[in-house]
Write a protein that holds these residues in place. Sequence first.
Motif, PDB file in Angstrom:
ATOM      1  N   GLU A  26       0.849  -1.190   0.000  1.00 51.63           N
ATOM      2  CA  GLU A  26       0.000   0.000   0.000  1.00 51.63           C
ATOM      3  C   GLU A  26       0.882   1.235   0.000  1.00 51.63           C
ATOM      4  O   GLU A  26       1.966   1.234   0.579  1.00 51.63           O
ATOM      5  CB  GLU A  26      -0.930   0.004   1.213  1.00 51.63           C
ATOM      6  N   TYR A  48       0.818   5.862  -0.351  1.00 52.88           N
ATOM      7  CA  TYR A  48       0.029   7.081  -0.241  1.00 52.88           C
ATOM      8  C   TYR A  48       0.862   8.274  -0.691  1.00 52.88           C
ATOM      9  O   TYR A  48       2.082   8.274  -0.583  1.00 52.88           O
ATOM     10  CB  TYR A  48      -0.402   7.316   1.209  1.00 52.88           C
ATOM     11  N   ARG A  78      -2.360   9.683   5.033  1.00 51.25           N
ATOM     12  CA  ARG A  78      -2.902   8.519   4.334  1.00 51.25           C
ATOM     13  C   ARG A  78      -4.318   8.776   3.811  1.00 51.25           C
ATOM     14  O   ARG A  78      -5.176   7.911   3.863  1.00 51.25           O
ATOM     15  CB  ARG A  78      -2.864   7.277   5.214  1.00 51.25           C
ATOM     16  N   THR A  79      -4.521   9.984   3.293  1.00 55.09           N
ATOM     17  CA  THR A  79      -5.824  10.321   2.719  1.00 55.09           C
ATOM     18  C   THR A  79      -5.835  10.192   1.195  1.00 55.09           C
ATOM     19  O   THR A  79      -6.898  10.328   0.587  1.00 55.09           O
ATOM     20  CB  THR A  79      -6.241  11.760   3.093  1.00 55.09           C
ATOM     21  N   PRO A 102      -4.674   7.394  -1.026  1.00 56.86           N
ATOM     22  CA  PRO A 102      -4.136   6.068  -1.332  1.00 56.86           C
ATOM     23  C   PRO A 102      -3.905   5.874  -2.824  1.00 56.86           C
ATOM     24  O   PRO A 102      -4.618   6.431  -3.654  1.00 56.86           O
ATOM     25  CB  PRO A 102      -5.215   5.119  -0.815  1.00 56.86           C
ATOM     26  N   TYR A 113       4.678   7.533   0.466  1.00 57.16           N
ATOM     27  CA  TYR A 113       4.714   6.976   1.823  1.00 57.16           C
ATOM     28  C   TYR A 113       4.217   5.543   1.768  1.00 57.16           C
ATOM     29  O   TYR A 113       3.227   5.254   1.075  1.00 57.16           O
ATOM     30  CB  TYR A 113       3.778   7.767   2.746  1.00 57.16           C
ATOM     31  N   TRP A 150       6.688   3.782   8.905  1.00 60.93           N
ATOM     32  CA  TRP A 150       6.269   4.442   7.678  1.00 60.93           C
ATOM     33  C   TRP A 150       7.478   5.052   7.003  1.00 60.93           C
ATOM     34  O   TRP A 150       8.149   5.906   7.555  1.00 60.93           O
ATOM     35  CB  TRP A 150       5.172   5.475   7.962  1.00 60.93           C
TER      36      TRP A 150
END
Length: 126
Positions: free
Chosen positions: A85, A87, A92-93, A95, A108, A116
């Motif tokens: 995953e 970002y 983390r808004t 993705p 990130y 992180w």
Amino acid sequence: MSVELNHTIVHCRDNRESAAFFADLLDLTVGEEWGPFVPVVLANDVTLDFATIPAGSITSQHYAFLVSEAEFDTAFARIRALGIEFYADPQRTQPGEINRNDGGKGVYFPDPSGHWLELITRPYGG
């Protein structure tokens, strides 16, 4: 003598796994194990010393690395190929996106122990 960071200890669930993850992602070399540490040396001779501790004792940290455009592209392709995953922002808004802050690229993503990591091609504010 000027002050320089020499090394830092990175707590992880498995020192070999975390060192290999990081080194493979950024084309670095895993050094010889020394006591409880598995080192990875960065280009500026700073060493990340990965140390295994109980998973419940790990506090998630943030580590940001300045890389070239080519290094970013290679690492980002690996992140995508591994299905990690990622970002564009630390909150983390955003993705599945990268950022273009300060005319560069940034991303990130988590490591195997929940830290992180951030890759940027330009220093912020630069």
